[in-house]
Design an enzyme around this catalytic site. Structure first.
Site, PDB file in Angstrom:
ATOM      1  N   TYR A  85       0.818  -1.219   0.000  1.00 55.26           N
ATOM      2  CA  TYR A  85       0.000   0.000   0.000  1.00 55.26           C
ATOM      3  C   TYR A  85       0.850   1.268   0.000  1.00 55.26           C
ATOM      4  CZ  TYR A  85      -4.137  -2.720  -0.161  1.00 55.26           C
ATOM      5  OH  TYR A  85      -5.104  -3.570  -0.601  1.00 55.26           O
ATOM      6  N   ASN A 140     -12.780   2.499  -6.268  1.00 56.09           N
ATOM      7  CA  ASN A 140     -11.368   2.879  -6.282  1.00 56.09           C
ATOM      8  C   ASN A 140     -10.931   3.421  -4.929  1.00 56.09           C
ATOM      9  OD1 ASN A 140     -11.490   2.171  -8.934  1.00 56.09           O
ATOM     10  ND2 ASN A 140     -11.527   4.254  -9.728  1.00 56.09           N
ATOM     11  N   HIS A 167     -14.711   0.679  -1.092  1.00 56.94           N
ATOM     12  CA  HIS A 167     -13.625  -0.183  -0.606  1.00 56.94           C
ATOM     13  C   HIS A 167     -12.575   0.591   0.181  1.00 56.94           C
ATOM     14  CE1 HIS A 167     -14.916  -3.083  -4.024  1.00 56.94           C
ATOM     15  NE2 HIS A 167     -15.594  -3.283  -2.923  1.00 56.94           N
ATOM     16  N   CYS A 183      -7.156   1.251  12.612  1.00 56.11           N
ATOM     17  CA  CYS A 183      -6.777   0.340  13.690  1.00 56.11           C
ATOM     18  C   CYS A 183      -7.955  -0.604  13.945  1.00 56.11           C
ATOM     19  CB  CYS A 183      -6.431   1.105  14.961  1.00 56.11           C
ATOM     20  SG  CYS A 183      -6.144   0.027  16.382  1.00 56.11           S
ATOM     21  N   CYS A 214      -9.171  -0.600  18.008  1.00 60.36           N
ATOM     22  CA  CYS A 214     -10.050   0.437  18.586  1.00 60.36           C
ATOM     23  C   CYS A 214     -10.919   1.103  17.517  1.00 60.36           C
ATOM     24  CB  CYS A 214      -9.225   1.480  19.332  1.00 60.36           C
ATOM     25  SG  CYS A 214      -8.215   2.509  18.241  1.00 60.36           S
ATOM     26  N   CYS A 234      -0.994   2.809  16.415  1.00 59.22           N
ATOM     27  CA  CYS A 234      -2.259   3.545  16.532  1.00 59.22           C
ATOM     28  C   CYS A 234      -2.095   4.724  17.490  1.00 59.22           C
ATOM     29  CB  CYS A 234      -3.339   2.597  17.047  1.00 59.22           C
ATOM     30  SG  CYS A 234      -4.877   3.432  17.447  1.00 59.22           S
ATOM     31  N   GLY A 282     -15.798   1.309 -16.081  1.00 61.60           N
ATOM     32  CA  GLY A 282     -14.472   0.780 -15.742  1.00 61.60           C
ATOM     33  C   GLY A 282     -14.473  -0.300 -14.691  1.00 61.60           C
ATOM     34  N   THR A 283     -15.451  -1.182 -14.746  1.00 64.74           N
ATOM     35  CA  THR A 283     -15.509  -2.254 -13.750  1.00 64.74           C
ATOM     36  C   THR A 283     -15.831  -3.585 -14.409  1.00 64.74           C
ATOM     37  OG1 THR A 283     -16.506  -2.987 -11.666  1.00 64.74           O
ATOM     38  CG2 THR A 283     -17.934  -1.789 -13.185  1.00 64.74           C
TER      39      THR A 283
HETATM   40 ZN   LIG Z   1      -6.099   1.626  18.055  1.00 63.74          ZN
END
Ligand SMILES: [Zn+2]
Length: 253
Positions: free
Chosen positions: A65, A101, A118, A126, A129, A145, A188-189
């Protein structure tokens, strides 16, 4: 002071939903997840995008990512993003922009609001929590976190396979309220993750598919219209048709 425009009930006017997937951002240089040369050809889904295994693959998940954010930082909105933003401005409150996206190119083009089904790559989440926050820059420093201070419970604010997707309720509500006067542009899917053919093609609304090429994962004949080619080439030609539907006078559905 409240203006007359604000107080007009728009629920009896035609609505437009623009439902987009990775193909929309592909022309901005962001790879599609499932198309030819898609991201997933080089990286296993189960390693970087699976809610059951992501903690075991913690380093790979964050590296993946970080790379996505790096790519998105260099990407610019394309003409298709800008046209969608122009529709949303032209019919205030009547154009729902819903995307699968995780980039923010629609916002950069001027769209507000945008429903990210998404999640968003620029958010961190996190799972302990449930805090969600905006990441500064493109690289997550793994500092943990800010609230509960745990480290291994922090994932990208992206919905993984096997993880509940809270915004799906927004989508299902929009689908259940569709009427014949409404229009949906599906853009676009592939329909592999969310069955756009069943949701929109079989709805009472007028549905328009815009994809680079015919696919095998949807019943594309279910849509009222199909356009194959680059979205940046096709969308300019759709504005007149959409305007005639959005500006038509209707007496009920
Ligand atoms: Zn947390």
């Amino acid at each position: 002071m409240e203006t007359i425009v604000d107080s007009v009930d728009q629920s009896n006017l035609p609505q437009l939903i623009v439902f987009s997937g990775a193909g929309l951002s592909a022309e901005s240089g962001l790879s599609t997840f499932r198309g030819k040369n898609g991201l997933w050809e080089n990286v296993s889904l189960d390693v970087v995008c699976n809610y059951a295994t992501w903690k075991q693959n913690f380093e790979a998940v964050h590296a993946f990512y970080d790379a996505r954010r790096e790519a998105a930082a260099d990407a610019k909105p394309n003409e298709a993003h800008r046209i969608i933003a122009s529709w949303q401005k032209r019919w205030p409150g009547r154009v729902q922009v819903v995307t699968q996206n995780i980039d923010r190119l629609l916002e950069e083009a001027g769209c507000r609001p945008v429903v990210h089904l998404h999640g968003e790559a620029q958010l961190m989440h996190c799972v302990e929590c449930d805090l969600e926050w905006e990441l500064e820059g493109t690289t997550y420093d793994q500092s943990g976190c800010p609230i509960c201070h745990r480290k291994k419970t922090v994932k990208p604010g992206v919905v993984f396979f096997g993880q509940p997707a809270p915004h799906y309720d927004v989508l299902y509500d929009l689908v259940s309220e569709l009427r014949p006067m409404d229009t949906v542009v599906i853009l676009g899917t592939s329909g592999k993750v969310l069955p756009a053919d069943r949701m929109f093609g079989h709805s009472p609304a007028y549905s328009i598919l815009v994809n680079l090429e015919p696919g095998r994962d949807m019943d594309e004949m279910a849509f009222n219209a199909r356009h194959y080619g680059a979205a940046t080439q096709i969308l300019p030609g759709l504005t007149d048709e959409i305007a005639s539907r959005m500006d038509a006078s209707h007496r009920g559905a």
